[in-house]
Design a protein around this motif. Structure first.
Motif, short mmCIF file in Angstrom:
data_model
loop_
_atom_site.label_atom_id
_atom_site.label_comp_id
_atom_site.label_asym_id
_atom_site.label_seq_id
_atom_site.Cartn_x
_atom_site.Cartn_y
_atom_site.Cartn_z
N THR A 278 0.79 -0.96 -0.04
CA THR A 278 0.06 0.01 0.06
C THR A 278 0.71 1.21 -0.25
OG1 THR A 278 -1.65 1.16 1.23
CG2 THR A 278 -0.21 0.03 2.58
N ALA A 279 0.21 2.28 -0.50
CA ALA A 279 1.11 3.57 -0.55
C ALA A 279 0.01 4.74 -0.29
CB ALA A 279 1.77 3.80 -1.84
N LYS A 280 0.55 5.60 0.32
CA LYS A 280 -0.34 6.98 0.54
C LYS A 280 0.43 8.14 -0.09
CE LYS A 280 0.76 8.78 5.22
NZ LYS A 280 0.11 9.33 6.26
N MET A 281 -0.01 9.14 -0.56
CA MET A 281 0.41 10.42 -1.34
C MET A 281 -0.35 11.45 -1.23
SD MET A 281 -0.53 8.36 -4.86
CE MET A 281 -0.92 6.85 -3.91
N GLY A 282 0.39 12.63 -1.40
CA GLY A 282 -0.34 13.90 -1.26
C GLY A 282 0.59 15.01 -0.93
N PRO A 283 0.10 16.15 -0.65
CA PRO A 283 1.05 17.29 -0.59
C PRO A 283 2.03 17.09 0.57
CG PRO A 283 -1.32 18.15 -0.89
CD PRO A 283 -1.32 16.58 -0.78
N ASN A 284 3.11 17.60 0.40
CA ASN A 284 4.18 17.18 1.74
C ASN A 284 3.94 18.20 2.72
OD1 ASN A 284 6.58 16.28 2.74
ND2 ASN A 284 7.62 18.14 2.55
N ARG A 285 3.27 19.51 2.37
CA ARG A 285 3.09 20.52 3.42
C ARG A 285 1.57 21.04 2.89
NH1 ARG A 285 5.51 18.02 6.99
NH2 ARG A 285 7.62 18.48 7.30
N ASP A 286 1.09 22.02 3.78
CA ASP A 286 0.14 22.99 3.12
C ASP A 286 0.67 24.48 2.89
OD1 ASP A 286 -1.93 21.06 4.02
OD2 ASP A 286 -1.98 21.90 6.04
N GLY A 287 -0.01 25.22 2.34
CA GLY A 287 0.23 26.59 2.11
C GLY A 287 1.26 26.47 0.96
N PRO A 288 2.54 27.34 1.51
CA PRO A 288 3.50 27.60 0.37
C PRO A 288 4.41 26.49 0.08
CG PRO A 288 3.34 29.32 2.20
CD PRO A 288 2.57 28.19 2.52
N GLY A 289 4.18 25.21 0.88
CA GLY A 289 4.88 23.97 0.36
C GLY A 289 4.06 23.11 -0.16
N SER A 290 2.77 23.42 -0.67
CA SER A 290 2.01 22.46 -1.16
C SER A 290 2.00 21.94 -2.74
CB SER A 290 0.32 22.94 -1.16
OG SER A 290 0.26 24.27 -2.01
N HIS A 291 3.15 22.56 -3.28
CA HIS A 291 3.42 22.29 -4.71
C HIS A 291 4.47 21.13 -4.75
CE1 HIS A 291 6.68 24.94 -3.24
NE2 HIS A 291 7.42 24.21 -4.23
N VAL A 292 4.85 20.64 -3.41
CA VAL A 292 5.69 19.57 -3.43
C VAL A 292 4.92 18.28 -2.85
CG1 VAL A 292 7.86 18.46 -2.41
CG2 VAL A 292 7.82 20.88 -3.38
N SER A 293 4.97 16.96 -3.32
CA SER A 293 4.38 16.05 -2.84
C SER A 293 5.17 15.24 -1.93
CB SER A 293 3.93 15.16 -4.05
OG SER A 293 4.92 14.74 -4.93
N THR A 294 4.56 14.32 -1.47
CA THR A 294 5.23 13.23 -0.85
C THR A 294 4.48 11.73 -0.84
OG1 THR A 294 6.45 12.90 1.61
CG2 THR A 294 3.90 13.74 1.78
N ALA A 295 5.29 10.80 -0.24
CA ALA A 295 4.44 9.35 -0.42
C ALA A 295 5.19 8.57 0.64
CB ALA A 295 4.50 8.81 -1.49
N SER A 296 4.45 7.71 1.22
CA SER A 296 4.95 6.54 2.11
C SER A 296 4.51 5.20 1.44
CB SER A 296 4.19 6.73 3.44
OG SER A 296 4.50 8.07 4.00
N PHE A 297 5.20 4.16 1.76
CA PHE A 297 4.99 3.11 1.30
C PHE A 297 5.07 1.60 2.18
CE2 PHE A 297 7.44 5.60 -1.82
CZ PHE A 297 6.39 5.74 -2.65
#
Length: 162
Positions: free
Chosen positions: A63-82
């Protein structure tokens, strides 16, 4: 193997994977005594984030989850966990999940993907990430209390989509 969106019915197979990975305490910074209820709240992401499962013959392999790494000014960078079932590690499930989340993040218009805390002992994961374009951009020395290795570094890794 099919990678598809997580459904509530998947949790019965996802939870044992999450429980085993977290209780091993050798790759994740989650509390090893994490309860099922708390784990579900952490793992079953809601939009704009997403959780997926890798399934073969009705069995959840990872399984994996993904989404924005941070809110606001950092929301253009994603992150994920596996997390991958211990019985199928080393058989390409993690690589397939990582490639899937990278494709998703690019399609969503993210500028890149950042992993905030990769235990330096997670050599298999690091090899996969580097093969798929990630670079170690920094290491916090001694930030992870590994159950057998003691305090080891946590890498910050980044894949630039530009």
């Amino acid at each position: 193997m099919e990678i598809r969106g997580f459904t509530d019915d998947d949790w019965v197979q996802v939870w044992p994977i999450v429980r085993e990975v977290v209780r091993a305490a050798d790759t994740y910074t989650y509390d090893p005594d994490l309860t099922e209820e708390t784990a579900r709240g952490l793992w079953a992401a809601t939009p704009p984030a997403r959780t997926v499962v890798a399934v073969e013959d009705g069995k959840v392999l990872g399984t994996a989850k993904m989404g924005p790494n941070r809110d606001g000014p950092g929301s253009h960078v994603s992150t994920a966990s596996f997390m991958v079932d211990k019985d199928v590690r080393g058989k390409g499930v993690g690589s397939a999940l990582c490639a899937h989340v990278l494709d998703w993040a690019r399609e969503q218009g993210f500028a890149g993907m950042q992993f905030n805390a990769v235990a330096e002992s997670n050599l298999a994961g690091i090899r996969v990430y580097e093969r798929l374009g990630f670079k170690i951009v920094g290491t916090v020395p001694g930030a992870f209390a590994h159950p057998t290795l003691g305090r080891i570094g946590l890498h910050v890794m980044y894949c630039d989509f530009g």
